[in-house]
Design a protein around this motif. Structure first.
Motif, PDB file in Angstrom:
ATOM      1  N   GLN A   1       0.792  -1.497  -0.144  1.00 57.48           N
ATOM      2  CA  GLN A   1       0.252  -0.019   0.015  1.00 57.48           C
ATOM      3  C   GLN A   1       0.972   0.681   0.603  1.00 57.48           C
ATOM      4  OE1 GLN A   1      -3.022  -0.633  -0.372  1.00 57.48           O
ATOM      5  NE2 GLN A   1      -3.780   1.603   0.008  1.00 57.48           N
ATOM      6  N   VAL A   2       0.308   2.203  -0.811  1.00 54.68           N
ATOM      7  CA  VAL A   2       1.233   3.650  -0.507  1.00 54.68           C
ATOM      8  C   VAL A   2       0.118   4.845  -0.635  1.00 54.68           C
ATOM      9  CG1 VAL A   2       2.145   5.429  -2.353  1.00 54.68           C
ATOM     10  CG2 VAL A   2       2.693   2.681  -2.332  1.00 54.68           C
ATOM     11  N   GLN A   3       0.993   5.294   0.652  1.00 53.77           N
ATOM     12  CA  GLN A   3       0.159   6.469   1.694  1.00 53.77           C
ATOM     13  C   GLN A   3       0.451   7.908   0.600  1.00 53.77           C
ATOM     14  OE1 GLN A   3       1.206   4.349   3.796  1.00 53.77           O
ATOM     15  NE2 GLN A   3      -0.955   3.572   3.362  1.00 53.77           N
ATOM     16  N   LEU A   4       0.148   8.612   0.595  1.00 54.97           N
ATOM     17  CA  LEU A   4       0.223  10.282  -0.078  1.00 54.97           C
ATOM     18  C   LEU A   4      -0.612  11.224   0.876  1.00 54.97           C
ATOM     19  CD1 LEU A   4       0.234   8.043  -2.800  1.00 54.97           C
ATOM     20  CD2 LEU A   4       0.625  10.052  -4.266  1.00 54.97           C
ATOM     21  N   VAL A   5       0.311  12.423   0.946  1.00 50.52           N
ATOM     22  CA  VAL A   5       0.481  13.334   2.193  1.00 50.52           C
ATOM     23  C   VAL A   5       0.589  14.568   1.333  1.00 50.52           C
ATOM     24  CG1 VAL A   5      -0.551  14.168   3.989  1.00 50.52           C
ATOM     25  CG2 VAL A   5       0.368  11.355   4.318  1.00 50.52           C
ATOM     26  N   GLU A   6      -0.100  15.668   1.235  1.00 44.97           N
ATOM     27  CA  GLU A   6      -0.236  16.751   0.572  1.00 44.97           C
ATOM     28  C   GLU A   6       0.286  17.889   1.724  1.00 44.97           C
ATOM     29  OE1 GLU A   6      -2.723  14.491  -2.598  1.00 44.97           O
ATOM     30  OE2 GLU A   6      -2.371  14.836  -0.164  1.00 44.97           O
ATOM     31  N   SER A   7       1.023  18.682   1.553  1.00 48.86           N
ATOM     32  CA  SER A   7       0.832  19.772   2.940  1.00 48.86           C
ATOM     33  C   SER A   7       1.218  21.018   1.679  1.00 48.86           C
ATOM     34  CB  SER A   7       1.891  19.945   3.235  1.00 48.86           C
ATOM     35  OG  SER A   7       3.143  19.222   2.697  1.00 48.86           O
ATOM     36  N   GLY A   8       1.085  22.331   2.321  1.00 45.93           N
ATOM     37  CA  GLY A   8       1.890  23.596   1.207  1.00 45.93           C
ATOM     38  C   GLY A   8       0.560  24.122   0.869  1.00 45.93           C
ATOM     39  N   GLY A   9      -0.192  23.972   0.799  1.00 49.15           N
ATOM     40  CA  GLY A   9      -1.825  24.902   0.257  1.00 49.15           C
ATOM     41  C   GLY A   9      -1.959  26.026   1.135  1.00 49.15           C
ATOM     42  N   GLY A  10      -2.618  26.905   0.621  1.00 54.50           N
ATOM     43  CA  GLY A  10      -3.231  28.561   1.510  1.00 54.50           C
ATOM     44  C   GLY A  10      -3.347  29.193   0.907  1.00 54.50           C
ATOM     45  N   LEU A  11      -3.933  30.319   1.732  1.00 54.38           N
ATOM     46  CA  LEU A  11      -4.242  31.630   0.441  1.00 54.38           C
ATOM     47  C   LEU A  11      -3.001  32.489   0.091  1.00 54.38           C
ATOM     48  CD1 LEU A  11      -6.672  33.617  -0.286  1.00 54.38           C
ATOM     49  CD2 LEU A  11      -6.391  34.579   2.591  1.00 54.38           C
ATOM     50  N   VAL A  12      -3.337  32.937  -1.185  1.00 51.90           N
ATOM     51  CA  VAL A  12      -1.952  33.836  -1.677  1.00 51.90           C
ATOM     52  C   VAL A  12      -2.993  34.746  -2.410  1.00 51.90           C
ATOM     53  CG1 VAL A  12      -1.412  32.400  -3.513  1.00 51.90           C
ATOM     54  CG2 VAL A  12       0.402  33.782  -2.954  1.00 51.90           C
ATOM     55  N   GLN A  13      -1.847  35.483  -2.755  1.00 48.79           N
ATOM     56  CA  GLN A  13      -2.399  36.917  -3.497  1.00 48.79           C
ATOM     57  C   GLN A  13      -2.435  36.544  -5.043  1.00 48.79           C
ATOM     58  OE1 GLN A  13      -1.398  40.956  -2.353  1.00 48.79           O
ATOM     59  NE2 GLN A  13      -3.083  41.106  -1.334  1.00 48.79           N
TER      60      GLN A  13
END
Length: 124
Positions: A1-13
């Motif tokens: 099994q492979v797990q993928l975890v994203e990060s780094g999103g947010g609000l930007v102009q």
């Protein structure tokens, strides 16, 4: 099994930059081609970028060419999406994907593994 975890999103102009990360755990990271997709509100999920297992080949959607860069660090089991010159139309949930077939990533067909996504919001 492979797990993928994203990060780094947010609000930007608009005009700003963000860097997304996707950490992969489980089976051998190096054997997988990797990709980023996004899904804007009310729209279908779409291909954004992909990178081959060795990092020597990359592909981009026309809408992000020249603005986004995909990369990978196999020592850290991580891929990145550097997003520059962001536009309001880049607002979406961004998903990381993994597949042994590079063609399946490009064709958005039968992809084996997905992360849960990270939200990017670009204000005008």
């Amino acid at each position: 099994q492979v797990q993928l975890v994203e990060s780094g999103g947010g609000l930007v102009q608009a005009g700003g930059s963000l860097r997304l990360s996707c950490v992969v755990s489980g089976r051998t990271f190096r054997s997988y081609n990797m990709g980023w997709f996004h899904q804007a509100p009310g729209k279908e999920r779409e291909f954004v970028a992909a990178i081959t297992w060795g990092g020597g080949g990359t592909s981009y959607a026309d809408s992000v060419k020249g603005r986004f860069t995909i990369s990978r660090d196999n020592a850290k089991n991580t891929i990145y999406l550097q997003m520059n010159s962001l536009k309001p139309e880049d607002t979406a949930v961004y998903y990381c994907a993994a597949d042994p077939s590079y063609k399946e990533l490009l064709d958005y067909s039968g992809i084996d593994y997905w992360g849960k996504g990270t939200l990017v919001t670009v204000s005008s």
